[in-house]
Each structure stands twice: as C-alpha cells, then as structure tokens.
Design an enzyme around this catalytic site. Structure first.
Site, PDB file in Angstrom:
ATOM      1  N   GLY A 178     -20.567  37.324  19.054  1.00  0.00           N
ATOM      2  CA  GLY A 178     -19.902  38.630  19.139  1.00  0.00           C
ATOM      3  C   GLY A 178     -18.496  38.587  19.707  1.00  0.00           C
ATOM      4  O   GLY A 178     -18.044  39.558  20.301  1.00  0.00           O
ATOM      5  N   ASN A 183     -15.659  38.529  17.984  1.00  0.00           N
ATOM      6  CA  ASN A 183     -14.869  39.517  17.237  1.00  0.00           C
ATOM      7  C   ASN A 183     -15.316  40.935  17.581  1.00  0.00           C
ATOM      8  O   ASN A 183     -14.503  41.850  17.623  1.00  0.00           O
ATOM      9  CB  ASN A 183     -14.972  39.285  15.724  1.00  0.00           C
ATOM     10  N   MET A 195     -24.595  37.230   9.414  1.00  0.00           N
ATOM     11  CA  MET A 195     -25.025  36.132   8.546  1.00  0.00           C
ATOM     12  C   MET A 195     -26.014  36.535   7.447  1.00  0.00           C
ATOM     13  O   MET A 195     -26.742  35.706   6.934  1.00  0.00           O
ATOM     14  CB  MET A 195     -25.613  34.988   9.390  1.00  0.00           C
ATOM     15  N   LYS A 196     -26.034  37.790   7.106  1.00  0.00           N
ATOM     16  CA  LYS A 196     -26.888  38.237   5.999  1.00  0.00           C
ATOM     17  C   LYS A 196     -25.998  38.794   4.900  1.00  0.00           C
ATOM     18  O   LYS A 196     -24.966  39.408   5.182  1.00  0.00           O
ATOM     19  CB  LYS A 196     -27.861  39.336   6.468  1.00  0.00           C
ATOM     20  N   ILE A 197     -26.440  38.596   3.661  1.00  0.00           N
ATOM     21  CA  ILE A 197     -25.677  39.138   2.540  1.00  0.00           C
ATOM     22  C   ILE A 197     -26.267  40.502   2.186  1.00  0.00           C
ATOM     23  O   ILE A 197     -27.471  40.626   1.955  1.00  0.00           O
ATOM     24  CB  ILE A 197     -25.693  38.164   1.338  1.00  0.00           C
ATOM     25  N   LEU A 198     -25.416  41.508   2.178  1.00  0.00           N
ATOM     26  CA  LEU A 198     -25.862  42.870   1.880  1.00  0.00           C
ATOM     27  C   LEU A 198     -26.036  43.045   0.367  1.00  0.00           C
ATOM     28  O   LEU A 198     -25.305  42.438  -0.425  1.00  0.00           O
ATOM     29  CB  LEU A 198     -24.838  43.882   2.409  1.00  0.00           C
ATOM     30  N   ASN A 239     -14.852  42.626   6.223  1.00  0.00           N
ATOM     31  CA  ASN A 239     -15.387  41.373   6.769  1.00  0.00           C
ATOM     32  C   ASN A 239     -14.223  40.493   7.189  1.00  0.00           C
ATOM     33  O   ASN A 239     -13.138  40.596   6.637  1.00  0.00           O
ATOM     34  CB  ASN A 239     -16.227  40.657   5.699  1.00  0.00           C
ATOM     35  N   HIS A 265     -13.225  36.447   7.603  1.00  0.00           N
ATOM     36  CA  HIS A 265     -13.689  35.116   7.178  1.00  0.00           C
ATOM     37  C   HIS A 265     -12.710  34.057   7.690  1.00  0.00           C
ATOM     38  O   HIS A 265     -11.497  34.250   7.601  1.00  0.00           O
ATOM     39  CB  HIS A 265     -13.772  35.070   5.648  1.00  0.00           C
TER      40      HIS A 265
END
Length: 194
Positions: free
Chosen positions: A20, A22, A95-98, A112, A114
């Site tokens: 956390g 960021n 770390m999950k793809i929506l 997001n 990156h």
C-alpha cells in the site's frame, strides 16, 4: 486547478493487494487542500495486505473480498461502490484482473499505475525483465483500465534512467518513488479535464 475550487471532492476507492505505498501517497495527497479526491473506501483481495493498516490509521472504510468466485466478489464490490457513491477507482498494486463487465460499468473511471513505460513490459516481473534486456530507461505509467492487461489509454508517464549498477530491487525502489509523485498528478490531470 482553478476548476476544482469550490467543487466537492470526488469520492474515490483504492484497490490494493500488498504494502500500500501508493495507497499511502494517495491518502496524503487526498488530505491536501488542492486535492480533487476524497478516499472513502479501500478494497483488497488480501486480508493480510499491509496497506490495510492505513485504513485504521486514517479512519477509512475497508472491505476485503477473497475473489474465489470473481463474479460474486465483483457483484458485492459494485454494491459497496454504489453505497459509498464512488466515482473514481484507483488500482494501486491490485493483483486481480477485473472482468470486462465490471470495467464497462466504470468505463473511464478506473485508473492503474504500472511500473514500466507502457506499452513496454506489461504484466509482472517488470523490473527483472528491464534489467535482463539491458534497457537504458524504464519508468512508470498511469493509465485508464480497459479489458486488456495494462493496455488502456496512457494518462501520464515518468521516465527513469537505469544505471549499470541497478538490479531489479534497486530499480523497483527508484521507480516507486516516482510512482508516488506521478499518481496524484495523473488524478489531477483527469479530474481537471472532466
């Protein structure tokens, strides 16, 4: 910035999975007078995420979803977002793809960050790949989220020089410092252009 004066702050949710850092920089940014956002909700898929401690420290509502069943978790998240009148989502090490459906409901309102200069080095293990390929530069990118991984429209980027002495860990630390500055700038950019 002038447009923001007198406007109510945009209710924002931050999605995290890890430390956390960021999230912390966004919380501090949200508390400044000029910030266009107020963080009303922290969402995580990891009950052990260190970043959740920040919810307690800053008295922000937090919700944890296990994502064992993605569509069920997303349904509950959407309900929570609606109940909290969330208008902006910032993914910060989530770390999950929506799902496409979830993204469609919040189209143009999910950001997001990156740790590479997209479109280069999408996905994971970014810093190791940069080092292995002997790149002279890397950096970070804030972008809109669409249904393809790390492929949404770029909002802002920051270039970072890779030194010969850098390894994946030192590069990560160097870039993380820039991420903390870039994310608030990107939020200001999109919210002043609404």
């Amino acid at each position: 910035m002038a447009k923001l004066i007198g406007l109510k702050k945009v209710k924002t949710a931050i999605f995290i999975s890890g430390t956390g850092s960021n999230l912390e920089s966004l919380i501090k940014f949200s508390l400044s007078k000029n910030s266009p956002i107020k963080i009303n909700l922290i969402v995580s898929n990891n009950s052990k995420a260190k970043g959740l401690e920040l919810a307690k420290i800053f008295k922000i509502k937090k919700k944890i979803y296990n994502f064992k069943n993605k569509s069920v978790s997303e349904k509950f998240i959407l309900k929570d977002l609606k109940n909290n009148e969330i208008r902006l989502i910032c993914l910060a090490g989530f770390m999950k793809i929506l799902s496409k459906d979830f993204i469609k409901r919040f189209k143009g309102k999910i950001l997001n960050i990156h740790p590479s200069l997209l479109p280069k080095y999408r996905g994971l293990d970014t810093h190791a790949r940069v080092i292995n390929n002997k790149e002279k530069y890397s950096g970070c990118t804030v972008h809109y989220v669409n249904s393809k991984l790390d492929a949404g429209r770029i909002i802002l980027q920051k270039k970072v020089r890779v030194s010969k002495r850098d390894n994946a860990e030192s590069l990560k630390i160097k870039i993380l410092k820039q991420e903390h500055k870039l994310y608030p700038k990107a939020v200001i950019k999109i919210l002043t252009n609404l």
